[in-house]
Design an enzyme around this catalytic site. Sequence first.
Site, PDB file in Angstrom:
ATOM      1  N   LYS A  28     -17.096  -6.817   7.195  1.00  0.00           N
ATOM      2  CA  LYS A  28     -15.655  -7.059   7.273  1.00  0.00           C
ATOM      3  C   LYS A  28     -15.261  -7.290   8.738  1.00  0.00           C
ATOM      4  O   LYS A  28     -15.313  -6.218   9.609  1.00  0.00           O
ATOM      5  CB  LYS A  28     -14.728  -6.068   6.632  1.00  0.00           C
ATOM      6  CG  LYS A  28     -14.703  -6.754   5.004  1.00  0.00           C
ATOM      7  CD  LYS A  28     -13.552  -5.933   4.294  1.00  0.00           C
ATOM      8  CE  LYS A  28     -13.644  -6.393   2.998  1.00  0.00           C
ATOM      9  NZ  LYS A  28     -12.574  -5.500   2.125  1.00  0.00           N
ATOM     10  N   ARG A  57      -2.875  -6.308  -8.242  1.00  0.00           N
ATOM     11  CA  ARG A  57      -1.746  -6.951  -7.925  1.00  0.00           C
ATOM     12  C   ARG A  57      -1.852  -8.250  -9.076  1.00  0.00           C
ATOM     13  O   ARG A  57      -0.644  -8.398  -9.597  1.00  0.00           O
ATOM     14  CB  ARG A  57      -1.891  -7.774  -6.477  1.00  0.00           C
ATOM     15  CG  ARG A  57      -1.525  -7.167  -5.212  1.00  0.00           C
ATOM     16  CD  ARG A  57      -1.949  -7.508  -4.164  1.00  0.00           C
ATOM     17  NE  ARG A  57      -3.386  -7.531  -4.126  1.00  0.00           N
ATOM     18  CZ  ARG A  57      -4.179  -7.942  -3.143  1.00  0.00           C
ATOM     19  NH1 ARG A  57      -3.737  -8.046  -1.955  1.00  0.00           N
ATOM     20  NH2 ARG A  57      -5.688  -7.655  -3.135  1.00  0.00           N
ATOM     21  N   HIS A  73       0.781  -1.436  -0.224  1.00  0.00           N
ATOM     22  CA  HIS A  73      -0.187   0.196  -0.009  1.00  0.00           C
ATOM     23  C   HIS A  73       0.767   1.346  -0.154  1.00  0.00           C
ATOM     24  O   HIS A  73       0.757   2.058  -0.716  1.00  0.00           O
ATOM     25  CB  HIS A  73      -0.961   0.172   1.436  1.00  0.00           C
ATOM     26  CG  HIS A  73      -1.962  -1.108   1.516  1.00  0.00           C
ATOM     27  ND1 HIS A  73      -2.173  -1.709   2.701  1.00  0.00           N
ATOM     28  CD2 HIS A  73      -2.947  -1.456   0.516  1.00  0.00           C
ATOM     29  CE1 HIS A  73      -3.092  -2.395   2.407  1.00  0.00           C
ATOM     30  NE2 HIS A  73      -3.575  -2.608   1.358  1.00  0.00           N
ATOM     31  N   SER A  75      -3.198  -7.606   3.446  1.00  0.00           N
ATOM     32  CA  SER A  75      -3.305  -7.502   4.751  1.00  0.00           C
ATOM     33  C   SER A  75      -3.877  -8.763   5.308  1.00  0.00           C
ATOM     34  O   SER A  75      -3.372  -9.380   6.640  1.00  0.00           O
ATOM     35  CB  SER A  75      -4.283  -6.505   5.187  1.00  0.00           C
ATOM     36  OG  SER A  75      -4.145  -5.215   4.632  1.00  0.00           O
TER      37      SER A  75
HETATM   38  P1  ADP Z   1     -10.036  -3.561   0.269  1.00  0.00           P
HETATM   39  O1  ADP Z   1     -10.373  -4.421   1.474  1.00  0.00           O
HETATM   40  O2  ADP Z   1     -10.885  -2.818  -0.376  1.00  0.00           O
HETATM   41  O3  ADP Z   1      -9.490  -4.347  -1.011  1.00  0.00           O
HETATM   42  P2  ADP Z   1      -7.240  -3.171   1.066  1.00  0.00           P
HETATM   43  O4  ADP Z   1      -6.700  -2.460   2.257  1.00  0.00           O
HETATM   44  O5  ADP Z   1      -7.073  -4.835   0.915  1.00  0.00           O
HETATM   45  O6  ADP Z   1      -8.636  -2.910   0.714  1.00  0.00           O
HETATM   46  O7  ADP Z   1      -6.230  -2.756  -0.292  1.00  0.00           O
HETATM   47  C1  ADP Z   1      -6.470  -1.307  -0.623  1.00  0.00           C
HETATM   48  C2  ADP Z   1      -6.223  -1.085  -1.913  1.00  0.00           C
HETATM   49  O8  ADP Z   1      -4.799  -1.550  -2.074  1.00  0.00           O
HETATM   50  C3  ADP Z   1      -6.622  -1.804  -3.023  1.00  0.00           C
HETATM   51  O9  ADP Z   1      -7.072  -1.386  -4.204  1.00  0.00           O
HETATM   52  C4  ADP Z   1      -5.876  -3.262  -3.101  1.00  0.00           C
HETATM   53  O10 ADP Z   1      -6.104  -3.721  -4.574  1.00  0.00           O
HETATM   54  C5  ADP Z   1      -4.649  -2.576  -3.175  1.00  0.00           C
HETATM   55  N1  ADP Z   1      -3.547  -3.559  -2.651  1.00  0.00           N
HETATM   56  C6  ADP Z   1      -3.575  -4.544  -1.711  1.00  0.00           C
HETATM   57  N2  ADP Z   1      -2.566  -5.125  -1.575  1.00  0.00           N
HETATM   58  C7  ADP Z   1      -1.778  -4.542  -2.545  1.00  0.00           C
HETATM   59  C8  ADP Z   1      -0.135  -4.691  -2.802  1.00  0.00           C
HETATM   60  N3  ADP Z   1       0.538  -5.597  -2.383  1.00  0.00           N
HETATM   61  N4  ADP Z   1       0.304  -3.983  -3.744  1.00  0.00           N
HETATM   62  C9  ADP Z   1      -0.354  -2.929  -4.242  1.00  0.00           C
HETATM   63  N5  ADP Z   1      -1.654  -2.690  -4.295  1.00  0.00           N
HETATM   64  C10 ADP Z   1      -2.223  -3.373  -3.174  1.00  0.00           C
END
Ligand code: ADP
Length: 167
Positions: free
Chosen positions: A44, A93, A20, A131
């Site tokens: 969630k 990703r 992120h 995450s």
């Molecule tokens: P959500 O639960 O809305 O998917 P996340 O917190 O998991 O939220 O992710 C927020 C954003 O970051 C999303 O657009 C997700 O695709 C992106 N994201 C998650 N992991 C990565 C990563 N390893 N590299 C780049 N972007 C990521």
Amino acid sequence: MMNYRHAIYPGSFDPVHVGHVDIIERISKIFDRVTVLIAVSPDKNSLFSIDERKQILTESLLHLKNVDVDFNTGLTVDYMKNKNIRILVRGLRAVMDFEYEISMANMNRKISADIETFLVFASPEFSFLSSRGVKEVALNGGKVTGLLPPAAEKAVEIKTKKIQSKV
Ligand code: ADP
């Protein structure tokens, strides 16, 4: 007036990880201002409270002067309308993210025609990172060194200890 130089990056950030942070650093160089939005979804199960997530994010992004952190409990598009923000950034990703992102982007477009979703590819070294994966490893006693910014790593360590002392 719609602001085309201000982008929003919404997500759960439970907690924020280095994938992120990489995306946020990259888009902060392109847009004048970036708001990282903790999008609160009641369905969630989160490890960290909204306040905790906000604190971890804020501490992890202190080096980026044009980035702020906020949270929202309703629709992200409504938040954007209220703040006159037009660009929504999501990270991609792998192919598995694509179907979810395209359906969400089209749904958002349907309910708010002014909004554009920009997809940014994850840097390859972070494309395995989620995450959920980090939490699974940490809660089962594995090492998450290097996967999280220091503030998140510390918070995960404390939370893990707290949970493990309860069971
Ligand atoms: P959500 O639960 O809305 O998917 P996340 O917190 O998991 O939220 O992710 C927020 C954003 O970051 C999303 O657009 C997700 O695709 C992106 N994201 C998650 N992991 C990565 C990563 N390893 N590299 C780049 N972007 C990521």
